[in-house]
Design a protein around this motif. Structure first.
Motif: not given
Length: 425
Positions: A139, A199, A132-133, A392, A136
């Motif tokens: 994205q 991030q 998930e990270q 995303s 992100h």
């Protein structure tokens, strides 16, 4: 139980196709680092050794006991010294009844399996968090490219406006308006770049390190095909989440069987040799002892284990129903997102591009005002950003679906896609 590696297929495929560089990180590399260094997974080898030790302990049977007793010694008269002493040497052994050893081993084995289920859930959670990270960050990188393209278009508009201004066909206020829009876009780009930096650290924290990469590789544009809902429901029944409930029920059943076994009294047998010094005689001695169980010593534990089994059965059924409904909702959400992405790419985005192209041509020819051109540019930028956001969300939702089943959704799957997924394509 076979442990599967949960990877969004499109990102894995992209990661393997690109050459790994010192400054670029692929998803398989990120997941491998997580498996090696995630704090939640570090304790499992020790827990496994503890479970193996518990199984070894459960197999141990009571050891025999040696008993030596001396009677009628060191008295007076005829019993002075050892003249009338009686020496008894005996060997006793506790005999476990009710298959206690077998029940202990069975419980230890089920508890060991529960540890493996817990590890598998922790492993899936760790991999899902990392993925998930990763998505992100991917994205944000795509948004960074989007922001650069937007600024490039605005520079082109500014150059055109300056040419018109030099010819005296444009007020200075329009030049300022374009520059103001360009400044806002540059600030937006700076915010995206700052978010990328943050991030990167969030992603690297999954393996307790600082980031040693500049970018991640992958492709958000390709959306994997979904298998039928019935196939996913079948995978859900084999998922670790539900298998853990089955293991918990087996642990409770083993505890109940062990409790029943422990409620049965054990027998102690002994045999030995007795020496009587007064009569100069030897004799064998035998004994048997067994406690009288006038009441059930494990009645409370038995009722507690039975109630625990009933509770686990209810929880398993409720969890099965809730997960099934959640899976259906996510499956429908993915179908909707696929349709939304297709609509934006095939209808909204071409119209926005055409509008911006025509507006730019009309502005260059002096047939429209600056506000119309800027509005067309914003429409195009928003349509492009909508595509990125929808793609995303698709991958994040797909990740949640994979998290439920514990199985990856294959990009190259030959499984037919239901009508709902391509009815608008």
């Amino acid at each position: 139980m076979r442990m599967t590696l949960m990877l969004p297929a499109v990102l894995v495929a992209a990661g393997y196709c690109l050459q790994a560089q010192a400054s670029r990180l692929t998803l398989p590399q990120a997941l491998q680092r997580t498996l090696q260094h995630d704090i939640r997974l570090q304790a499992f080898p020790y827990q496994l050794r503890m479970a193996e030790a518990a199984q070894l302990q459960a197999k141990i049977t009571p050891n025999p006991e040696v008993d030596v007793s001396l009677e009628n010694a060191l008295g007076t008269g005829d019993s002075r010294g050892l003249a009338a002493a009686e020496l008894t040497l005996s060997l006793s052994q506790q005999i476990e009844l009710g298959d206690k050893r077998q029940r202990r081993v069975e419980l230890a084995q089920q508890q060991s399996q529960l540890q493996r289920n817990n590890y598998e859930l922790a492993r899936l959670d760790a991999l899902a968090d990392t993925t998930e990270q990763y998505v992100h960050l991917l994205q944000l990188q795509t948004l960074q490219q989007w922001a650069h393209e937007k600024i490039s278009r605005e520079h082109a508009v500014l150059a055109t406006a300056q040419l018109r201004s030099e010819a005296g066909n444009l007020p200075d206020a329009d030049i300022s308006r374009i520059k103001l829009q360009l400044i806002r876009s540059e600030i937006e780009l700076a915010e995206i770049q700052q978010a990328i930096e943050s991030q990167r650290y969030r992603l690297a924290a999954n393996w307790n390190s600082v980031p040693d990469f500049d970018t991640v590789t992958g492709d958000l544009t390709t959306l994997p095909l979904l298998p039928p809902l019935s196939e996913l429901q079948h995978q859900l029944q084999q998922s670790t989440v539900l298998q853990r409930y089955i293991t918990l029920e087996r642990v409770a059943q083993s505890e109940l069987r062990l409790t029943n076994a422990n409620s049965k009294a054990d027998v102690r047998l002994s045999a030995g040799l007795r020496r009587n010094e007064a009569s100069n005689d030897n004799a064998l001695v035998f004994s048997l002892s067994m406690p009288l169980t006038l009441s059930d010593p494990k009645a409370g534990q038995r009722q507690a284990h039975m109630a625990e089994q009933e509770l686990l059965a209810v929880q398993q059924q409720q969890s099965r129903t809730a997960l099934s409904l959640l899976m259906q909702q996510q499956w429908l959400a993915l179908a909707h997102l696929r349709t939304a992405v297709h609509s934006i790419q095939s209808r909204l985005l071409p119209e926005a591009m055409q509008l911006h192209k025509l507006s730019l041509q009309a502005y260059q020819q002096g047939q429209t005002d600056l506000l119309s051109l800027l509005s067309a540019g914003e429409e195009l930028a928003q349509a492009q950003r909508d595509v990125i956001a929808s793609q995303s969300r698709f991958h994040i939702t797909l990740l949640q679906l994979e998290r439920l089943t514990g199985q990856p959704i294959s990009l190259t799957s030959k499984t037919p896609v239901v009508t709902l997924e391509h009815s608008n394509e």
